[in-house]
Write a protein that holds these residues in place. Structure first.
Motif, PDB file in Angstrom:
ATOM      1  N   SER A 438       0.839  -1.201   0.000  1.00  0.00           N
ATOM      2  CA  SER A 438       0.000   0.000   0.000  1.00  0.00           C
ATOM      3  C   SER A 438       0.876   1.253   0.000  1.00  0.00           C
ATOM      4  O   SER A 438       0.575   2.269  -0.636  1.00  0.00           O
ATOM      5  CB  SER A 438      -0.969   0.004   1.179  1.00  0.00           C
ATOM      6  N   LYS A 439       1.979   1.177   0.718  1.00  0.00           N
ATOM      7  CA  LYS A 439       2.898   2.332   0.737  1.00  0.00           C
ATOM      8  C   LYS A 439       3.465   2.595  -0.662  1.00  0.00           C
ATOM      9  O   LYS A 439       3.533   3.737  -1.121  1.00  0.00           O
ATOM     10  CB  LYS A 439       4.074   2.050   1.685  1.00  0.00           C
ATOM     11  N   LEU A 440       3.880   1.506  -1.288  1.00  0.00           N
ATOM     12  CA  LEU A 440       4.450   1.632  -2.628  1.00  0.00           C
ATOM     13  C   LEU A 440       3.413   2.202  -3.603  1.00  0.00           C
ATOM     14  O   LEU A 440       3.689   3.094  -4.387  1.00  0.00           O
ATOM     15  CB  LEU A 440       4.959   0.265  -3.108  1.00  0.00           C
ATOM     16  N   THR A 441       2.211   1.644  -3.508  1.00  0.00           N
ATOM     17  CA  THR A 441       1.143   2.103  -4.396  1.00  0.00           C
ATOM     18  C   THR A 441       0.897   3.604  -4.210  1.00  0.00           C
ATOM     19  O   THR A 441       0.771   4.362  -5.171  1.00  0.00           O
ATOM     20  CB  THR A 441      -0.162   1.342  -4.132  1.00  0.00           C
ATOM     21  N   ARG A 442       0.848   4.004  -2.939  1.00  0.00           N
ATOM     22  CA  ARG A 442       0.619   5.412  -2.642  1.00  0.00           C
ATOM     23  C   ARG A 442       1.723   6.280  -3.277  1.00  0.00           C
ATOM     24  O   ARG A 442       1.455   7.277  -3.938  1.00  0.00           O
ATOM     25  CB  ARG A 442       0.611   5.615  -1.129  1.00  0.00           C
ATOM     26  N   ALA A 443       2.962   5.811  -3.067  1.00  0.00           N
ATOM     27  CA  ALA A 443       4.102   6.574  -3.599  1.00  0.00           C
ATOM     28  C   ALA A 443       4.054   6.632  -5.122  1.00  0.00           C
ATOM     29  O   ALA A 443       4.303   7.678  -5.731  1.00  0.00           O
ATOM     30  CB  ALA A 443       5.402   5.946  -3.138  1.00  0.00           C
ATOM     31  N   ILE A 444       3.707   5.508  -5.708  1.00  0.00           N
ATOM     32  CA  ILE A 444       3.659   5.481  -7.174  1.00  0.00           C
ATOM     33  C   ILE A 444       2.550   6.393  -7.688  1.00  0.00           C
ATOM     34  O   ILE A 444       2.741   7.163  -8.636  1.00  0.00           O
ATOM     35  CB  ILE A 444       3.498   4.042  -7.676  1.00  0.00           C
ATOM     36  N   LEU A 445       1.404   6.327  -7.032  1.00  0.00           N
ATOM     37  CA  LEU A 445       0.295   7.196  -7.457  1.00  0.00           C
ATOM     38  C   LEU A 445       0.693   8.661  -7.362  1.00  0.00           C
ATOM     39  O   LEU A 445       0.386   9.458  -8.240  1.00  0.00           O
ATOM     40  CB  LEU A 445      -0.940   6.931  -6.607  1.00  0.00           C
ATOM     41  N   GLU A 446       1.373   9.004  -6.279  1.00  0.00           N
ATOM     42  CA  GLU A 446       1.778  10.400  -6.101  1.00  0.00           C
ATOM     43  C   GLU A 446       2.809  10.816  -7.157  1.00  0.00           C
ATOM     44  O   GLU A 446       2.701  11.861  -7.756  1.00  0.00           O
ATOM     45  CB  GLU A 446       2.377  10.610  -4.712  1.00  0.00           C
TER      46      GLU A 446
ATOM     47  N   PRO B 102      -3.537   1.326   5.131  1.00  0.00           N
ATOM     48  CA  PRO B 102      -3.417   0.475   6.339  1.00  0.00           C
ATOM     49  C   PRO B 102      -2.180   0.838   7.156  1.00  0.00           C
ATOM     50  O   PRO B 102      -1.105   1.003   6.575  1.00  0.00           O
ATOM     51  CB  PRO B 102      -3.299  -0.927   5.755  1.00  0.00           C
ATOM     52  N   ILE B 103      -2.407   0.928   8.443  1.00  0.00           N
ATOM     53  CA  ILE B 103      -1.347   1.426   9.321  1.00  0.00           C
ATOM     54  C   ILE B 103      -0.219   0.401   9.438  1.00  0.00           C
ATOM     55  O   ILE B 103      -0.453  -0.795   9.656  1.00  0.00           O
ATOM     56  CB  ILE B 103      -1.926   1.781  10.705  1.00  0.00           C
ATOM     57  N   ASP B 104       0.974   0.928   9.297  1.00  0.00           N
ATOM     58  CA  ASP B 104       2.165   0.101   9.384  1.00  0.00           C
ATOM     59  C   ASP B 104       2.667   0.106  10.831  1.00  0.00           C
ATOM     60  O   ASP B 104       2.671   1.141  11.481  1.00  0.00           O
ATOM     61  CB  ASP B 104       3.218   0.672   8.419  1.00  0.00           C
ATOM     62  N   ASN B 105       3.072  -1.035  11.251  1.00  0.00           N
ATOM     63  CA  ASN B 105       3.589  -1.228  12.594  1.00  0.00           C
ATOM     64  C   ASN B 105       4.698  -0.230  12.937  1.00  0.00           C
ATOM     65  O   ASN B 105       4.666   0.416  13.980  1.00  0.00           O
ATOM     66  CB  ASN B 105       4.169  -2.662  12.639  1.00  0.00           C
ATOM     67  N   THR B 106       5.642  -0.130  12.044  1.00  0.00           N
ATOM     68  CA  THR B 106       6.790   0.750  12.273  1.00  0.00           C
ATOM     69  C   THR B 106       6.354   2.199  12.369  1.00  0.00           C
ATOM     70  O   THR B 106       6.846   2.959  13.205  1.00  0.00           O
ATOM     71  CB  THR B 106       7.772   0.614  11.086  1.00  0.00           C
ATOM     72  N   ASP B 107       5.445   2.601  11.472  1.00  0.00           N
ATOM     73  CA  ASP B 107       4.965   3.997  11.484  1.00  0.00           C
ATOM     74  C   ASP B 107       4.299   4.297  12.827  1.00  0.00           C
ATOM     75  O   ASP B 107       4.487   5.380  13.396  1.00  0.00           O
ATOM     76  CB  ASP B 107       3.954   4.227  10.352  1.00  0.00           C
ATOM     77  N   LEU B 108       3.540   3.366  13.309  1.00  0.00           N
ATOM     78  CA  LEU B 108       2.843   3.571  14.577  1.00  0.00           C
ATOM     79  C   LEU B 108       3.861   3.736  15.709  1.00  0.00           C
ATOM     80  O   LEU B 108       3.751   4.658  16.515  1.00  0.00           O
ATOM     81  CB  LEU B 108       1.920   2.381  14.862  1.00  0.00           C
TER      82      LEU B 108
END
Lengths: 599, 248
Positions: A438-446, B102-108
């Motif tokens: 999800s992080k990657l997707t977000r970054a790619i979308l941005e 979705p919240i990441d463990n590390t970020d939290l």
């Protein structure tokens, strides 16, 4: 006593017609009668009018003008150019004898133009001679001589003896006037020979008289006397009292110089009576002077004084006349010069105006050309810029479209991968994977919205992507990213995710099907003003797995990426490239892009 | 031990956060979770939480609506959101903490770590004031920004700022009142937040307020003179865009 007086003793042959004497009266009457009979306005009448005016030249010149005007009108109406030319010449003659040189010249010039138009060489030559007379009067000897020579030449060519004699004689007068007596004598002798051949006594008398004058001026008194005697005899023979009076007078003067006082007295007395008869005041004065000197020598003082008084009296009146005419002449010369000056000025002015117009026109044309050049260059530049801007915009749009195509491509590939992962792994790991995804997707979308991002941002994305793929391949995948030292990742701009499809291709089709660990090595180098990515994998290579580079999703991504690089190269006007090559183990991909810095 | 209250209209999000907090090394007790604004207001009043995990998009309003209805805020706030560009920017302006779902463990863990370092609650209240100020302020050039410094935070009106100058991982901020504030963030951090037409990165080391440019002098890249008479070099590659912005 000087030239003006001397001139009176030589005879310009143009006037000789005058000396033809009383026989003229008959001719005048017959002409008048003919005119009365011939009233129709034709060329015959015009001819008669001109002839009559010519006959009147020396007796009643003022009456001649009305005749000439009529002749001119008739000639013009009948387009008889020669008649017009003759009339103009006669008009000039009339003005000339009335000492109106200015109008005379004007008329002669018109006659000259007309004679050239016909063309009539003889007429042209005679007009030139007439003009020569005026020049001679104005002491413009060079001009006069030139005219007379032309007159002579033409007359000779046409074999017109009388005209030739006149020309020779007139030339001689110019030489004598300019005190070039030898030359004058030579011309007079030529003229005399011709006159004798022709048997023209009047010409012989006049030329002989002129010759005698020239000898006298040369100091050859005996020769002078001889010729004067001859001229006198010839004049007596033809009854020309002018020449006779002139000769008598001159003989008297020479005898005085030779101290033959008695002879001098006789001739002077004869000359005096003849001069009185024809009203030649100057010669009268001269005769009185000779007589006065003779009386003085003979000791007859009272007579001498009386004669001297008469001489002074007459001389003064002559001088007054001369002064008057000299004044008129000077005035005329001045006027002519002024006219000439004005004409020259006008010509100069017109020439200057012409030159100014020409320069102006050239300047204007040059300015116009220059202006057009500037305009064109500006317009071309503007057009070029507009085209470039338009192309850039088109390219941007294309790039954007291509980038946006990358997103669904990536997302659905990843979803497949997640599905695969979940089916093979525990929930906890799957969750971990999903969060990273999800992080990657977000970054790619941005980032995929952006034209370019910094190399460091792009590499962060790549790193994240590789981590996810590493999880998926259960740590079978190792990777290393090396950046050249002379590259500043924070200041280097790259199109986002340009490497992703190639890495994906390496992972899915190179390393995934391989037994054992896979390795992906990414190197980023600077090559001049290009940025070069080198991606090496040690996967199964292209040949073994035909899917690679063909119909797989990887190939779709690669195709889009190639198009992106092409467009970028086009925008930057630099040649970017994509090369895929096989190695003994795995594949190498080389991508070169125009290097772009942020600052 | 810290008392935490979760506000989210989706049960699975609450569950996930609850699970993550339980397994966290930080000692946090979830005292309640609410799905609506009204519910949350009541719970906050009665339970006085130390931390509020607040979802931005709630079914009948937003997390901001909830905060605006409170008289005072005497707890920490950590926003949660899945994707809201607008909200994220607002958080950055006010330096408020947030977690992406979705919240990441590390970020939290990172968020909780920061929270523990937080000096006092007054700061949070100020940050929320900034958030609301910026919501109300439609003029982009008079927003307020919370600037992270070594000591904590400094609140500034953006129109007070003449320029930012980079100094490795720090950034010096020069204000209209001739003050110099040193922020513990890179110049890029500010460039990203102030991504509008008021500020422009003319150089690697300089981010300037376009409103305070007095003159541009031509040159290779040229330079600008600001209202405080400082001359700033313009990078060659930024020249064209700068001129375009100055003309606009």
């Amino acid at each position: 006593m000087s030239r003006p007086t001397q001139k009176k003793y030589c005879f310009l042959l143009i006037f000789l017609v005058h000396f033809l004497g009383t026989s003229q009266i008959n001719k005048l009457d017959s002409l008048k009668n003919e005119l009365k009979a011939n009233t129709s306005k034709d060329t015959i009448r015009a001819g008669l009018l001109i002839e009559l005016a010519s006959e009147l030249t020396y007796s009643e010149p003022n009456k001649g003008f009305s005749l000439i005007e009529e002749a001119l009108a008739i000639s013009k109406k009948n387009t008889w150019i020669k008649g017009e030319a003759l009339a103009q010449r006669q008009k000039g003659n009339l003005h000339y004898v009335l000492a109106d040189n200015l109008n005379a010249m004007d008329a002669y010039q018109k006659a000259l133009v007309l004679s050239r138009k016909i063309p009539d060489k003889q007429l042209e030559a005679s007009v030139l001679s007439n003009l020569g007379n005026i020049h001679a009067d104005l002491k413009e000897y060079d001009q006069a001589l030139q005219n007379y020579r032309a007159y002579l030449e033409t007359s000779r060519t046409l074999g017109n003896r009388a005209e030739e004699i006149k020309a020779l004689s007139n030339i001689a007068i110019i030489y004598n006037d300019t005190e070039n007596f030898e030359e004058g004598v030579s011309y007079l002798n030529k003229a005399l020979t011709l006159a004798k051949e022709e048997g023209n006594d009047l010409f012989i008398a006049a030329i002989t008289n002129n010759l005698a004058l020239a000898y006298k001026n040369l100091g050859e008194h005996q020769k002078a006397l001889f010729h004067y005697q001859e001229a006198m005899a010839m004049a007596q023979k033809i009854g020309n009292k002018y020449i006779e009076a002139s000769a008598l007078n001159s003989i008297g003067k020479i005898n005085l110089l030779l101290k033959n006082y008695a002879v001098a007295e006789t001739y002077a007395s004869n000359a005096l009576s003849l001069s009185k008869e024809i009203g030649a005041v100057e010669w009268e004065a001269d005769s009185w002077e000779v007589l006065s000197k003779v009386y003085e020598q003979n000791g007859k003082m009272p007579e001498a004084l009386n004669a001297y008084k008469k001489h002074i009296q007459l001389r003064d009146s002559v001088l007054n006349e001369e002064k008057k005419s000299e004044l008129t002449r000077k005035e005329m010369q001045f006027q002519m010069e002024r006219q000439q000056a004005v004409a020259n000025e006008e010509i100069k002015r017109q020439q200057l105006a012409k030159i100014i117009y020409l320069i102006g026109a050239i300047f204007f044309v040059l300015m116009a050309m220059f202006g057009y050049y500037i305009y064109k260059r500006r317009r071309d530049a503007l057009e070029k810029k507009k085209t470039a801007e338009f192309n850039a915009k088109v390219s941007e749009t294309e790039l954007k479209a291509l980038r946006s195509q990358m997103n669904p491509h990536f997302i659905f590939n990843s979803l497949n991968s997640i599905s695969d992962f979940i089916s093979k792994n525990d929930i906890r790991q799957a969750d971990d994977y999903l969060v990273k995804f999800s992080k990657l997707t977000r970054a790619i979308l941005e980032n995929s919205e952006k034209k370019s991002i910094t190399l460091s941002e792009d590499l962060e994305l790549m790193e994240l992507y590789m981590q996810i793929e590493t999880i998926r391949l259960q740590n079978k995948l190792h990777h290393q990213i090396t950046i050249d030292q002379d590259i500043e990742p924070n200041n280097t701009l790259v199109p986002p995710l340009i490497l992703q499809p190639f890495i994906e291709n390496s992972i899915w089709h190179g390393i995934a099907p391989k037994n054992g660990d896979g390795h992906i090595d990414i190197k980023i180098e600077k090559e001049g003003d290009m940025l070069k990515y080198v991606v090496d994998d040690n996967g199964v290579g292209q040949s073994k797995k035909n899917v690679r580079g063909k119909k797989s999703n990887g190939s779709f991504g690669i195709k889009i990426t190639k198009s992106r690089i092409d467009i970028l190269s086009h925008i930057k006007n630099k040649k970017g490239s994509v090369n895929l090559m096989d190695k003994p183990e795995g594949v190498r991909v080389e991508i070169t892009l125009p290097l772009e810095l942020q600052f | 031990m810290l008392k935490a209250l979760i506000v989210d209209d989706e049960q699975h999000c609450i569950d996930r956060l609850e699970r993550l907090l339980r397994s966290s090394t930080y000692n946090i007790k979830i005292i309640a979770y609410c799905k609506t604004i009204d519910e949350a207001i009541k719970e906050i009043a009665s339970r006085t939480p130390d931390i509020l995990f607040l979802d931005v998009q709630l079914g009948n309003g937003t997390g901001f609506d909830l905060l605006s209805q409170l008289d005072h805020i005497d707890f920490e706030v950590i926003f949660t959101t899945s994707y809201d560009k607008y909200a994220l920017k607002a958080f950055k302006f006010s330096a408020l903490d947030y977690l992406l779902k979705p919240i990441d463990n590390t970020d939290l863990d990172n968020a909780l770590q920061k929270l523990r370092q937080q000096k006092n609650l007054k700061e949070t209240s100020q940050k929320i004031d900034i958030l609301f100020h910026n919501f109300k302020e439609s003029n982009p050039s008079s927003k307020r920004i919370a600037i992270p410094t070594v000591a904590g935070f400094t609140m500034l009106d953006t129109k007070q700022i003449i320029r930012f100058q980079s100094d490795a991982n720090y950034t010096h901020i020069h204000t209209l009142s001739n003050k110099k504030i040193t922020a513990s963030k890179t110049i890029k951090y500010f460039e990203d937040i102030l991504d509008d037409n008021t500020f422009f990165r003319v150089h690697k080391s300089h981010l300037v307020n376009l409103d305070y440019i007095e003159a541009y002098t031509k040159g290779k890249g040229g330079h600008i003179t600001l209202s405080d008479k400082t001359r700033i070099e313009v990078a060659v590659r930024r020249k064209d865009e700068l001129i375009q912005k100055l003309r606009a």
